[in-house]
Structure formats: C-alpha cells, structure tokens
Design a protein around this motif. Structure first.
Motif, PDB file in Angstrom:
ATOM      1  N   GLN A  60      90.374  29.835  79.608  1.00  0.00           N
ATOM      2  CA  GLN A  60      90.775  28.427  79.493  1.00  0.00           C
ATOM      3  C   GLN A  60      89.843  27.518  80.297  1.00  0.00           C
ATOM      4  OE1 GLN A  60      94.856  27.699  80.685  1.00  0.00           O
ATOM      5  NE2 GLN A  60      94.317  25.662  81.413  1.00  0.00           N
ATOM      6  N   GLN A  61      89.567  27.875  81.534  1.00  0.00           N
ATOM      7  CA  GLN A  61      88.726  27.041  82.390  1.00  0.00           C
ATOM      8  C   GLN A  61      87.286  27.002  81.903  1.00  0.00           C
ATOM      9  OE1 GLN A  61      90.900  25.233  83.538  1.00  0.00           O
ATOM     10  NE2 GLN A  61      90.408  25.241  85.686  1.00  0.00           N
ATOM     11  N   LYS A  62      86.768  28.119  81.418  1.00  0.00           N
ATOM     12  CA  LYS A  62      85.403  28.130  80.887  1.00  0.00           C
ATOM     13  C   LYS A  62      85.282  27.138  79.740  1.00  0.00           C
ATOM     14  CE  LYS A  62      81.730  30.949  78.868  1.00  0.00           C
ATOM     15  NZ  LYS A  62      81.200  29.819  78.127  1.00  0.00           N
ATOM     16  N   ALA A  63      86.243  27.174  78.828  1.00  0.00           N
ATOM     17  CA  ALA A  63      86.199  26.260  77.679  1.00  0.00           C
ATOM     18  C   ALA A  63      86.283  24.802  78.138  1.00  0.00           C
ATOM     19  CB  ALA A  63      87.335  26.581  76.715  1.00  0.00           C
ATOM     20  N   GLU A  64      87.184  24.522  79.068  1.00  0.00           N
ATOM     21  CA  GLU A  64      87.330  23.139  79.534  1.00  0.00           C
ATOM     22  C   GLU A  64      86.097  22.671  80.297  1.00  0.00           C
ATOM     23  OE1 GLU A  64      90.311  20.199  82.001  1.00  0.00           O
ATOM     24  OE2 GLU A  64      91.003  22.198  81.467  1.00  0.00           O
ATOM     25  N   LEU A  65      85.592  23.485  81.195  1.00  0.00           N
ATOM     26  CA  LEU A  65      84.407  23.087  81.958  1.00  0.00           C
ATOM     27  C   LEU A  65      83.199  22.914  81.052  1.00  0.00           C
ATOM     28  CD1 LEU A  65      84.872  25.338  85.107  1.00  0.00           C
ATOM     29  CD2 LEU A  65      84.974  22.839  85.051  1.00  0.00           C
ATOM     30  N   ASP A  66      82.994  23.850  80.128  1.00  0.00           N
ATOM     31  CA  ASP A  66      81.862  23.738  79.209  1.00  0.00           C
ATOM     32  C   ASP A  66      81.907  22.442  78.408  1.00  0.00           C
ATOM     33  OD1 ASP A  66      80.590  26.093  79.838  1.00  0.00           O
ATOM     34  OD2 ASP A  66      81.352  27.213  78.124  1.00  0.00           O
ATOM     35  N   HIS A  67      83.014  22.182  77.787  1.00  0.00           N
ATOM     36  CA  HIS A  67      83.057  21.107  76.799  1.00  0.00           C
ATOM     37  C   HIS A  67      83.449  19.750  77.360  1.00  0.00           C
ATOM     38  CE1 HIS A  67      82.044  23.895  73.721  1.00  0.00           C
ATOM     39  NE2 HIS A  67      82.951  24.728  74.197  1.00  0.00           N
ATOM     40  N   LYS A  68      84.248  19.723  78.413  1.00  0.00           N
ATOM     41  CA  LYS A  68      84.666  18.439  78.968  1.00  0.00           C
ATOM     42  C   LYS A  68      83.713  17.928  80.037  1.00  0.00           C
ATOM     43  CE  LYS A  68      88.729  16.152  80.863  1.00  0.00           C
ATOM     44  NZ  LYS A  68      90.115  16.343  81.323  1.00  0.00           N
ATOM     45  N   TYR A  69      83.101  18.833  80.788  1.00  0.00           N
ATOM     46  CA  TYR A  69      82.287  18.407  81.929  1.00  0.00           C
ATOM     47  C   TYR A  69      80.801  18.692  81.757  1.00  0.00           C
ATOM     48  CZ  TYR A  69      86.716  17.732  84.291  1.00  0.00           C
ATOM     49  OH  TYR A  69      87.964  17.310  84.627  1.00  0.00           O
ATOM     50  N   PHE A  70      80.437  19.957  81.632  1.00  0.00           N
ATOM     51  CA  PHE A  70      79.020  20.327  81.712  1.00  0.00           C
ATOM     52  C   PHE A  70      78.190  19.802  80.559  1.00  0.00           C
ATOM     53  CE2 PHE A  70      80.638  24.174  84.242  1.00  0.00           C
ATOM     54  CZ  PHE A  70      80.715  23.412  85.386  1.00  0.00           C
ATOM     55  N   ARG A  71      78.725  19.764  79.381  1.00  0.00           N
ATOM     56  CA  ARG A  71      77.977  19.241  78.229  1.00  0.00           C
ATOM     57  C   ARG A  71      77.524  17.807  78.499  1.00  0.00           C
ATOM     58  NH1 ARG A  71      77.863  20.779  72.867  1.00  0.00           N
ATOM     59  NH2 ARG A  71      79.598  22.200  73.176  1.00  0.00           N
ATOM     60  N   ALA A  72      78.357  17.043  79.193  1.00  0.00           N
ATOM     61  CA  ALA A  72      78.055  15.630  79.432  1.00  0.00           C
ATOM     62  C   ALA A  72      77.075  15.395  80.581  1.00  0.00           C
ATOM     63  CB  ALA A  72      79.354  14.874  79.718  1.00  0.00           C
ATOM     64  N   VAL A  73      76.979  16.332  81.533  1.00  0.00           N
ATOM     65  CA  VAL A  73      76.200  16.023  82.738  1.00  0.00           C
ATOM     66  C   VAL A  73      74.898  16.798  82.882  1.00  0.00           C
ATOM     67  CG1 VAL A  73      78.212  15.264  84.050  1.00  0.00           C
ATOM     68  CG2 VAL A  73      77.480  17.636  84.200  1.00  0.00           C
ATOM     69  N   ASP A  75      71.370  18.152  81.279  1.00  0.00           N
ATOM     70  CA  ASP A  75      70.391  18.152  80.199  1.00  0.00           C
ATOM     71  C   ASP A  75      70.113  19.594  79.808  1.00  0.00           C
ATOM     72  OD1 ASP A  75      70.113  15.402  80.295  1.00  0.00           O
ATOM     73  OD2 ASP A  75      68.481  15.492  81.744  1.00  0.00           O
ATOM     74  N   GLY A  76      70.018  19.842  78.539  1.00  0.00           N
ATOM     75  CA  GLY A  76      69.712  21.186  78.082  1.00  0.00           C
ATOM     76  C   GLY A  76      70.899  22.128  78.139  1.00  0.00           C
ATOM     77  N   TRP A  77      72.108  21.590  78.307  1.00  0.00           N
ATOM     78  CA  TRP A  77      73.301  22.440  78.337  1.00  0.00           C
ATOM     79  C   TRP A  77      73.429  23.178  77.016  1.00  0.00           C
ATOM     80  CZ3 TRP A  77      77.407  22.990  75.151  1.00  0.00           C
ATOM     81  CH2 TRP A  77      78.477  23.761  75.629  1.00  0.00           C
ATOM     82  N   ASP A  78      73.821  24.438  77.090  1.00  0.00           N
ATOM     83  CA  ASP A  78      74.174  25.176  75.884  1.00  0.00           C
ATOM     84  C   ASP A  78      75.283  26.162  76.241  1.00  0.00           C
ATOM     85  OD1 ASP A  78      73.038  27.441  77.078  1.00  0.00           O
ATOM     86  OD2 ASP A  78      71.154  27.182  76.012  1.00  0.00           O
ATOM     87  N   ASP A  79      75.723  26.938  75.269  1.00  0.00           N
ATOM     88  CA  ASP A  79      76.847  27.849  75.494  1.00  0.00           C
ATOM     89  C   ASP A  79      76.533  28.930  76.514  1.00  0.00           C
ATOM     90  OD1 ASP A  79      78.659  26.573  73.824  1.00  0.00           O
ATOM     91  OD2 ASP A  79      77.916  27.614  72.061  1.00  0.00           O
ATOM     92  N   ASP A  80      75.267  29.134  76.853  1.00  0.00           N
ATOM     93  CA  ASP A  80      74.907  30.149  77.838  1.00  0.00           C
ATOM     94  C   ASP A  80      74.849  29.603  79.263  1.00  0.00           C
ATOM     95  OD1 ASP A  80      74.715  32.254  76.056  1.00  0.00           O
ATOM     96  OD2 ASP A  80      72.653  31.760  75.538  1.00  0.00           O
ATOM     97  N   PHE A  81      75.164  28.319  79.441  1.00  0.00           N
ATOM     98  CA  PHE A  81      75.137  27.738  80.784  1.00  0.00           C
ATOM     99  C   PHE A  81      76.161  28.422  81.676  1.00  0.00           C
ATOM    100  CE2 PHE A  81      76.157  24.707  84.097  1.00  0.00           C
ATOM    101  CZ  PHE A  81      74.900  24.273  84.479  1.00  0.00           C
ATOM    102  N   THR A  82      77.355  28.662  81.138  1.00  0.00           N
ATOM    103  CA  THR A  82      78.395  29.331  81.910  1.00  0.00           C
ATOM    104  C   THR A  82      78.674  30.708  81.330  1.00  0.00           C
ATOM    105  OG1 THR A  82      80.170  28.364  80.607  1.00  0.00           O
ATOM    106  CG2 THR A  82      79.535  27.201  82.610  1.00  0.00           C
TER     107      THR A  82
END
Length: 108
Positions: A60-73, A75-82
């Motif tokens: 749950q937290q991985k999905a929320e952090l990936d899509h709500k926070y990290f994608r926005a902040v 550069d170059g974020w992708d699904d392998d960031f976390t």
C-alpha cells in the motif's frame, strides 16, 4: 499544504533517524515522503529504507509513495525508483538491493 505539526515533524526528522508516531490519517506518509525527498535530493548516492509492519502495508505505501509523491518531485522517476521487500532476510541482500532502487519499503 503541510500542517504546522507536519512541518515540525519534518524538521525534527530530516537529518536524523526518526520514528513518527501520530494517529491514523494525520500525515505519517506525507511526513515520510518529505523526509525521503530531502535525503535523496541531498545526495544522489543515498538510499532510504521505509519500514512497515506487514506485507499489506508495504504494498500500500509503495503504491502511494510512488504515485502520489515521488512521480511529482523526482525528474526521471519510473517504477524502478522504489522497491518493496517483504519477509526473508533483508540484511545479506542489502548491497544487491540498493543498487536497484533509491527508496526501499520493507516489512515482515
């Protein structure tokens, strides 16, 4: 926008190890995301580990952090960031795992 107590918690946690204890729904994930952002933007070689108590919360937290926070902040974020790691023996795999992702969510 951050609430006053969230800003205060962020300031206390941003440069040290910390455990944030506040009631459900009051912004632990938000504070954690801000701390992770601060640490990772400050040093490109650092890795953050976010601990949760069980498998469901890790997912749950991985999905929320990936899509709500990290994608926005970031550069170059992708699904392998976390990465998510649940159960097993995390410590012996640390070197291998940290080469793959910048932020890790782990739980038992």
């Amino acid at each position: 926008p951050d609430r006053d107590y969230q800003r205060e918690l962020f300031e206390q946690a941003k440069d040290s190890n910390a455990i944030v204890v506040i009631p459900t729904g009051t912004g632990k994930t938000h504070v954690s995301a801000k701390v992770i952002e601060h640490v990772l933007k400050g040093c490109k070689s650092k890795v953050c580990v976010y601990l949760e108590k069980n498998r469901n919360l890790v997912v749950q937290q991985k999905a929320e952090l990936d899509h709500k926070y990290f994608r926005a902040v970031f550069d170059g974020w992708d699904d392998d960031f976390t990465g998510a790691y649940v159960g097993g023996d995390f410590v012996p795999k640390w070197t291998e795992l940290t080469r793959q992702h910048r932020a890790w969510l782990a739980g038992m």
